[in-house]
Write an enzyme that holds these catalytic residues in place. Structure first.
Site, short mmCIF file in Angstrom:
data_model
loop_
_atom_site.label_atom_id
_atom_site.label_comp_id
_atom_site.label_asym_id
_atom_site.label_seq_id
_atom_site.Cartn_x
_atom_site.Cartn_y
_atom_site.Cartn_z
N ALA A 169 -8.75 0.64 0.21
CA ALA A 169 -8.86 1.72 -0.78
C ALA A 169 -7.55 2.30 -1.30
CB ALA A 169 -9.71 2.85 -0.20
N PRO A 192 -4.10 3.01 -3.20
CA PRO A 192 -3.77 4.42 -3.01
C PRO A 192 -4.87 5.40 -3.41
CG PRO A 192 -2.78 3.64 -5.03
CD PRO A 192 -3.44 2.44 -4.41
N GLY A 193 -6.01 4.91 -3.90
CA GLY A 193 -7.13 5.82 -4.13
C GLY A 193 -7.72 5.83 -5.52
N GLY A 194 -7.20 5.03 -6.44
CA GLY A 194 -7.73 5.05 -7.80
C GLY A 194 -9.21 4.71 -7.86
N LYS A 195 -9.59 3.64 -7.18
CA LYS A 195 -10.99 3.22 -7.23
C LYS A 195 -11.87 4.13 -6.38
CE LYS A 195 -9.86 -1.58 -8.36
NZ LYS A 195 -8.39 -1.39 -8.48
N GLU A 255 -8.28 2.26 4.67
CA GLU A 255 -7.03 1.55 4.43
C GLU A 255 -6.42 1.18 5.78
OE1 GLU A 255 -3.96 -0.44 3.38
OE2 GLU A 255 -5.38 0.22 1.83
N ARG A 283 -0.09 3.81 3.79
CA ARG A 283 -0.92 3.78 2.58
C ARG A 283 -2.18 4.62 2.76
NH1 ARG A 283 -0.40 0.18 -1.37
NH2 ARG A 283 -2.62 -0.39 -1.40
N CYS A 297 -6.02 -8.13 -8.39
CA CYS A 297 -5.14 -7.97 -9.56
C CYS A 297 -4.21 -9.18 -9.64
CB CYS A 297 -4.37 -6.66 -9.49
SG CYS A 297 -3.26 -6.50 -8.08
#
Length: 452
Positions: A112, A114-117, A135, A140, A233
């Site tokens: 997860a 750094p937390g965007g999703k 995580e 992180r 990505c």
């Protein structure tokens, strides 16, 4: 532009896209990266209401995400510190958009940071259900927890665990799972050319092996009928289509659920993985769309017994409860309760929170505050989870004002009446201050204060 890349990456992209497609792909690396953010709908409905003079353009595959011009310093505003939005690469918003989240569900974001999703998932849950954000790397995991806090999310548990350990605890437990897997990161090469130079030719194979192990644990935590979205990505087929094909070959309890989208081709497209056609997987490619790139596949679990997870045993602390009640009676218009304690800190745990014993937990719901001797001191996390109407003393500042800047720098401000005061920018909470004699002593944590 191919001088930045090793031969393996160049040949992978020619194999994937053909000579003409690869030429267009590498030419896009000379273009400037686009800037984008996602509005935190738990706090804000319209980004234009905060910054009416900024030219925001919608990201086509995410309802609340926007491109913005690079002169706008999105990370330097009070609204950002208050959790009004999350600065997120545009194509990274796609996987959660196709997870199919419904209110009240139990969701796991397995990789997860750094937390965007995770924060995007929380916005779609809209305060209902349960989000477990995990995580494995401790540093992180701290950043993940801080972003969960900044966006004022109340129904999340942040863990720092190996997926295999979570699997033992949460067998067939989650309705939906996101695996945004650690990968070779080819989608980040435009922003960071040095990373392209450092990429090993063995990176895709090493990452693919790790991804497949993570997916094994993830599927074992998914309910029958539940959905799992796998994303990376990166661009190579080994970590994407071939990993999907391997999972489908290894497991007879999952099937691929083709992703349908109304985004026009060729902005999003699927490709073949050797002899196996992986239809319904999706790519966002930087030479075709305004984004750095993402791969996405969605699965449905077709078999498995629903697991039983022990519920959280709520705790009591008489001294904490008494001190917190005294604080709430004087300064709050709501009456939350603490039901989980770590040392002197009390937390309001999410509804339906499972037993957390034996797990390394960084956050469980909202940290309300700390008992210091016989008095309660509210935490910054609590401030960010409140709304102005829930607090009796509120000092509202204007975005970009001298007073807002002074507060963000940790300075004092004039303020009446005495006592704990929620400082806001407009309706967005920034943090606490404690007023006495007409002066507000700043309680913004030193680690997030800005320099002049």
């Amino acid at each position: 532009m191919t001088e930045y890349f090793n031969k393996r990456f160049v040949s992978d992209m020619i194999s994937l896209l053909g000579q003409d497609g690869a030429k267009a792909f590498f030419a896009s690396y000379a273009d400037e990266s686009v800037c984008s953010l996602r509005v935190n709908t738990l706090k804000v409905k319209e980004i234009k209401s905060l910054f009416p003079d900024v030219d925001f353009t919608p990201v086509p595959w995410c309802q609340n995400a926007y491109y913005y011009p690079s002169p706008f310093k999105a990370g330097k505003t009070a609204a950002h510190l208050a959790g009004a939005y999350y600065i997120q690469e545009a194509s990274a918003t796609f996987p959660v958009s196709v997870l199919g989240i419904k209110g009240g569900e139990k969701i796991l974001d397995l990789c997860a940071a750094p937390g965007g999703k995770s924060t995007q998932i929380a916005e779609l849950l809209n305060g209902t259900g349960l989000l477990v954000s995990n995580e494995i790397i401790p540093s992180r995991a701290v950043a993940l927890s801080q972003n969960i806090e900044r966006l004022g999310i109340k129904n999340a548990v942040v863990t720092n665990a190996d997926p295999r350990d979570l699997e033992k605890r949460f067998s067939c437990f989650f309705d939906k799972i996101l695996v945004d897997a650690p990968c070779s990161g080819e989608g980040m090469f435009r922003k960071n050319p040095e990373a392209a130079k450092e990429r090993s030719e063995d990176s895709p194979a090493i990452c693919a092996a790790r991804q497949r192990e993570i997916l094994k644990s993830a599927f074992n935590m998914l309910k029958k009928g539940g959905a799992l979205v796998y994303s990376t990505c990166t661009f190579n087929k080994l970590e994407n289509e071939e990993t999907v094909a391997a999972i489908l070959k290894e497991r007879d309890d999952v099937k691929l659920d083709p992703i349908e989208t109304d985004i026009p081709q060729p902005m999003l497209f699927g490709v073949e993985a050797d002899k196996d056609t992986i239809s319904g997987t999706v790519r966002i490619m930087p030479h075709l769309a305004r984004g750095e790139g993402h791969f996405c596949a969605r699965f449905i679990k077709t078999d498995g017994e629903e697991g039983r997870v022990k519920p959280l045993k709520k705790m009591t602390n008489g001294a904490f409860d008494a001190a917190f009640k005294k604080f709430a009676d004087r300064f709050l218009n709501v009456k939350p309760t603490a039901d989980l304690f770590f040392g002197d800190y009390g937390y309001a745990a999410p509804a339906g929170c499972p037993d957390l014993a034996g797990l390394k937990v960084l956050r469980a719901g909202v940290q309300l505050g700390q008992l210091i001797k016989d008095r309660f001191e509210p935490s910054h996390s609590f401030a960010l989870a409140l709304r102005p109407e829930e607090v009796k003393n509120v000092l509202s500042l204007e975005e970009g004002s001298a007073e807002a800047t002074r507060y963000l720098m940790g300075e004092t401000l004039p303020c009446d009446p005495d006592g704990w005061t929620l400082v806001t920018v407009g309706s967005l909470p920034l943090g606490w201050g404690k007023a006495s004699g007409g002066v507000l002593k700043n309680r913004l944590p030193k680690g997030i204060r800005i320099n002049r």
